[in-house]
Design a protein around this motif. Sequence first.
Motif, PDB file in Angstrom:
ATOM      1  N   SER A   1       0.812  -1.545  -0.006  1.00  0.00           N
ATOM      2  CA  SER A   1       0.206  -0.015   0.074  1.00  0.00           C
ATOM      3  C   SER A   1       1.082   1.019   0.288  1.00  0.00           C
ATOM      4  N   LYS A   2       1.990   1.739   0.664  1.00  0.00           N
ATOM      5  CA  LYS A   2       2.810   2.399   0.639  1.00  0.00           C
ATOM      6  C   LYS A   2       3.487   2.394  -0.623  1.00  0.00           C
ATOM      7  N   ASP A   3       3.807   1.608  -1.607  1.00  0.00           N
ATOM      8  CA  ASP A   3       4.583   1.513  -2.879  1.00  0.00           C
ATOM      9  C   ASP A   3       3.470   1.840  -3.680  1.00  0.00           C
ATOM     10  N   VAL A   4       2.069   1.954  -3.850  1.00  0.00           N
ATOM     11  CA  VAL A   4       1.002   2.210  -4.764  1.00  0.00           C
ATOM     12  C   VAL A   4       0.508   3.425  -4.611  1.00  0.00           C
TER      13      VAL A   4
ATOM     14  N   ASN B   1      11.382   8.777   0.573  1.00  0.00           N
ATOM     15  CA  ASN B   1      13.212   8.754   1.645  1.00  0.00           C
ATOM     16  C   ASN B   1      12.848   8.255   3.008  1.00  0.00           C
ATOM     17  N   VAL B   2      11.411   8.299   3.707  1.00  0.00           N
ATOM     18  CA  VAL B   2      11.407   8.568   4.884  1.00  0.00           C
ATOM     19  C   VAL B   2      11.229   6.865   5.120  1.00  0.00           C
ATOM     20  N   TYR B   3      10.466   6.274   4.331  1.00  0.00           N
ATOM     21  CA  TYR B   3       9.607   4.934   4.062  1.00  0.00           C
ATOM     22  C   TYR B   3      10.800   4.010   4.279  1.00  0.00           C
ATOM     23  N   LEU B   4      12.414   4.642   2.837  1.00  0.00           N
ATOM     24  CA  LEU B   4      13.143   3.991   3.168  1.00  0.00           C
ATOM     25  C   LEU B   4      14.461   3.426   4.172  1.00  0.00           C
ATOM     26  N   ASN B   5      14.054   5.361   4.587  1.00  0.00           N
ATOM     27  CA  ASN B   5      14.978   4.757   6.246  1.00  0.00           C
ATOM     28  C   ASN B   5      14.546   4.176   7.165  1.00  0.00           C
ATOM     29  N   ARG B   6      12.880   3.917   7.247  1.00  0.00           N
ATOM     30  CA  ARG B   6      12.392   3.180   8.058  1.00  0.00           C
ATOM     31  C   ARG B   6      13.545   2.102   7.995  1.00  0.00           C
ATOM     32  N   GLU B   7      12.568   1.453   6.848  1.00  0.00           N
ATOM     33  CA  GLU B   7      12.909  -0.102   6.883  1.00  0.00           C
ATOM     34  C   GLU B   7      14.312  -0.316   6.980  1.00  0.00           C
ATOM     35  N   PHE B   8      15.532   0.529   6.570  1.00  0.00           N
ATOM     36  CA  PHE B   8      16.608   0.859   6.856  1.00  0.00           C
ATOM     37  C   PHE B   8      17.244   0.410   7.928  1.00  0.00           C
ATOM     38  N   TYR B   9      16.892   1.286   8.693  1.00  0.00           N
ATOM     39  CA  TYR B   9      17.333   1.847  10.179  1.00  0.00           C
ATOM     40  C   TYR B   9      16.281   0.588  11.223  1.00  0.00           C
TER      41      TYR B   9
END
Length: 50
Positions: free
Chosen positions: A5-8, A41-49
Motif C-alpha cells: 500500500s505504501k508503494d501504491v 525517503n522516510v519509508y526507505l530510512n525506516r526500513e533500513f534502520y
Amino acid sequence: MNSFSKDVLIGLLFTLGIISFIAGQFIISTVLFAVAAIFSNVYLNREFYG
C-alpha cells in the motif's frame, strides 16, 4: 500500512504529479513530486534502520 500500500501511494502521488505537470499546474505538480520523494525517503530510512 503494509509495503504494497505504501508503494501504491508513492506511485499514485508520482503519477498525479506527472499528470498535473502535463496539464500546466506546475505548483501542484511540484508539491506532489516533493511529497512523493519525502515519503519515499522516510519509508526507505525506516526500513533500513529498523
